[in-house]
Motif scaffolding. Structure first.
Motif, PDB file in Angstrom:
ATOM      1  N   TYR A 183       0.845  -1.186   0.000  1.00 18.86           N
ATOM      2  CA  TYR A 183       0.000   0.000   0.000  1.00 18.86           C
ATOM      3  C   TYR A 183       0.880   1.235   0.000  1.00 18.86           C
ATOM      4  CZ  TYR A 183      -4.063  -2.810   1.407  1.00 18.86           C
ATOM      5  OH  TYR A 183      -5.088  -3.714   1.459  1.00 18.86           O
ATOM      6  N   SER A 202      -5.395   8.470   3.174  1.00 21.52           N
ATOM      7  CA  SER A 202      -5.541   7.080   3.576  1.00 21.52           C
ATOM      8  C   SER A 202      -4.644   6.167   2.737  1.00 21.52           C
ATOM      9  CB  SER A 202      -6.996   6.670   3.431  1.00 21.52           C
ATOM     10  OG  SER A 202      -7.198   5.414   4.055  1.00 21.52           O
ATOM     11  N   LEU A 203      -4.786   4.877   2.915  1.00 21.82           N
ATOM     12  CA  LEU A 203      -3.937   3.920   2.208  1.00 21.82           C
ATOM     13  C   LEU A 203      -4.554   3.566   0.860  1.00 21.82           C
ATOM     14  CD1 LEU A 203      -3.117   3.503   5.262  1.00 21.82           C
ATOM     15  CD2 LEU A 203      -2.376   1.229   4.543  1.00 21.82           C
ATOM     16  N   MET A 213      -4.785  -9.510   8.919  1.00 17.07           N
ATOM     17  CA  MET A 213      -3.673  -8.964   8.166  1.00 17.07           C
ATOM     18  C   MET A 213      -2.795  -8.130   9.080  1.00 17.07           C
ATOM     19  SD  MET A 213      -3.876  -7.586   4.344  1.00 17.07           S
ATOM     20  CE  MET A 213      -4.723  -6.058   4.497  1.00 17.07           C
ATOM     21  N   ASN A 221     -16.581  -8.134   4.651  1.00 14.30           N
ATOM     22  CA  ASN A 221     -15.641  -7.884   5.747  1.00 14.30           C
ATOM     23  C   ASN A 221     -15.435  -6.394   5.978  1.00 14.30           C
ATOM     24  OD1 ASN A 221     -15.191 -10.657   5.801  1.00 14.30           O
ATOM     25  ND2 ASN A 221     -13.396 -10.517   4.484  1.00 14.30           N
ATOM     26  N   PHE A 277     -13.225  -3.643   8.833  1.00 11.96           N
ATOM     27  CA  PHE A 277     -12.110  -3.637   9.780  1.00 11.96           C
ATOM     28  C   PHE A 277     -11.954  -2.242  10.389  1.00 11.96           C
ATOM     29  CE2 PHE A 277     -10.325  -7.559   7.982  1.00 11.96           C
ATOM     30  CZ  PHE A 277     -10.862  -7.544   6.708  1.00 11.96           C
ATOM     31  N   TYR A 292      -8.761  -0.160  12.263  1.00 14.24           N
ATOM     32  CA  TYR A 292      -7.350  -0.111  12.637  1.00 14.24           C
ATOM     33  C   TYR A 292      -7.070   1.220  13.334  1.00 14.24           C
ATOM     34  CZ  TYR A 292      -6.474  -3.756   9.074  1.00 14.24           C
ATOM     35  OH  TYR A 292      -6.469  -4.909   8.323  1.00 14.24           O
ATOM     36  N   LEU A 337      -4.707  -3.827  14.121  1.00 10.84           N
ATOM     37  CA  LEU A 337      -6.112  -4.182  13.997  1.00 10.84           C
ATOM     38  C   LEU A 337      -6.790  -4.151  15.361  1.00 10.84           C
ATOM     39  CD1 LEU A 337      -8.362  -5.237  12.115  1.00 10.84           C
ATOM     40  CD2 LEU A 337      -7.556  -7.544  12.651  1.00 10.84           C
ATOM     41  N   PHE A 391     -12.487  -6.713  13.698  1.00 10.36           N
ATOM     42  CA  PHE A 391     -13.042  -6.854  12.376  1.00 10.36           C
ATOM     43  C   PHE A 391     -14.357  -7.606  12.445  1.00 10.36           C
ATOM     44  CE2 PHE A 391     -12.191 -11.277  11.279  1.00 10.36           C
ATOM     45  CZ  PHE A 391     -11.130 -11.612  12.099  1.00 10.36           C
ATOM     46  N   TYR A 446     -16.983 -10.049   9.906  1.00 14.52           N
ATOM     47  CA  TYR A 446     -17.110 -10.777   8.641  1.00 14.52           C
ATOM     48  C   TYR A 446     -18.565 -10.952   8.217  1.00 14.52           C
ATOM     49  CZ  TYR A 446     -17.490 -14.484  12.101  1.00 14.52           C
ATOM     50  OH  TYR A 446     -17.858 -15.227  13.184  1.00 14.52           O
ATOM     51  N   ASP A 498      -5.704  -7.226  17.370  1.00 12.62           N
ATOM     52  CA  ASP A 498      -4.553  -7.189  18.268  1.00 12.62           C
ATOM     53  C   ASP A 498      -4.786  -6.372  19.525  1.00 12.62           C
ATOM     54  OD1 ASP A 498      -2.019  -7.063  15.667  1.00 12.62           O
ATOM     55  OD2 ASP A 498      -2.919  -8.732  16.769  1.00 12.62           O
ATOM     56  N   LEU A 534      -8.472   4.134  11.104  1.00 14.97           N
ATOM     57  CA  LEU A 534      -8.768   3.817   9.711  1.00 14.97           C
ATOM     58  C   LEU A 534      -9.737   2.650   9.632  1.00 14.97           C
ATOM     59  CD1 LEU A 534      -5.141   4.014   8.301  1.00 14.97           C
ATOM     60  CD2 LEU A 534      -6.983   5.569   7.758  1.00 14.97           C
ATOM     61  N   GLN A 584      -7.870  -5.078   0.986  1.00 13.17           N
ATOM     62  CA  GLN A 584      -8.732  -4.210   1.774  1.00 13.17           C
ATOM     63  C   GLN A 584      -8.705  -2.807   1.180  1.00 13.17           C
ATOM     64  OE1 GLN A 584      -7.868  -4.474   5.967  1.00 13.17           O
ATOM     65  NE2 GLN A 584      -7.739  -6.699   5.912  1.00 13.17           N
ATOM     66  N   PHE A 619      -9.482   1.181   2.011  1.00 16.08           N
ATOM     67  CA  PHE A 619      -9.470   1.998   3.215  1.00 16.08           C
ATOM     68  C   PHE A 619     -10.265   3.292   3.054  1.00 16.08           C
ATOM     69  CE2 PHE A 619      -6.547   0.032   6.189  1.00 16.08           C
ATOM     70  CZ  PHE A 619      -5.976  -0.954   5.398  1.00 16.08           C
TER      71      PHE A 619
END
Lengths: 112, 113
Positions: A35, A42-43, A100, B31, B33, B35, B45, B48, B50, B59, B90, B102, B104
């Motif tokens: 990325y 943003s990414l 991820m 999905n 997420f 972050y 993270l 998330f 699904y 985490d 994010l 993914q 963002f």
């Protein structure tokens, strides 16, 4: 636990030069993502690498994946100022595509 | 084009306040997420999801909760904001299945005073 290490974390280049950013990861995976992030933005997805030996190129950037070495590289050819940004690699472990993990990022500055 | 939007670009809150960060995606992704991004640490993270009403811890879930009542919307909740939750948040979304990248959102920079 999957760990992802990028190096270097900071890279200052002259325009026209070549360089490589490295991304090492600690567990089996064949799904690696690169990325780009511009300051305050943003990414943006650059590359998706899904198999051993995968190579993808777009413009002056080329990414490759060696799953046996658990290594991906992002090679920059003849850098230009517009490539200045932070580049992240991210790896999904084989057992969980949603978990991820991102590297810390490489802040690239290309100077005239 | 996939579009992921976040409710605020900048937010300033006080310690102890309850904070809601909203994320909406328009591509019918399964999905979603959340972050947080801190200098030198990359992205970490938090949670998330699904599927609707489904969630998994990432985490660093401590101090956060999430809600997904509709497929397109994923909310991050700070029950009692603390200064160490000052960060860039994010949101991302992706299709289900292996190998899907993914996408963002623009991020929310949260400052807790």
């Amino acid at each position: 636990e999957l760990k992802v290490e990028q190096n270097p974390l900071f890279l200052s280049m002259q325009e026209g030069k070549n360089y490589t950013i490295y991304c090492n990861y600690s567990t089996t995976s064949d799904r690696l993502y690169w990325y780009r992030q511009d300051p305050g933005k943003s990414l943006e997805s650059l590359f998706v690498l899904l198999s051993n030996g995968a190579v993808k190129q777009e413009g002056r950037l080329m990414a490759s994946l060696d799953t046996k070495a658990r290594l991906s590289t992002l090679h920059i050819t003849a850098a230009v100022h517009d490539l200045s940004a932070t580049y992240f690699c991210a790896v999904a472990p084989w057992y969980n595509n949603n978990d991820m993990r991102f590297g810390a990022g490489t802040r690239l500055t290309v100077k005239p | 084009d996939v579009k992921v939007t976040q409710s605020s670009r900048y937010l300033v809150k006080r310690t102890g306040e309850k904070v809601f960060l909203e994320c909406v995606q328009d591509m019918d992704h399964e999905n979603m997420f959340w972050y947080r991004q801190d200098p030198g640490l990359g992205l970490r993270l938090i949670y998330f999801s699904y599927d609707v009403k489904m969630k998994e811890k990432g985490d660093i879930p401590e101090g956060y909760s999430v809600s997904r009542e509709k497929k397109e919307r994923f909310s991050l909740i700070l029950e009692s904001a603390s200064t160490n939750q000052t960060s860039m948040y994010l949101c991302a979304s992706s299709l289900a299945g292996l190998g899907n990248e993914q996408f963002f959102g623009p991020g929310t920079r949260l400052t807790v005073l």
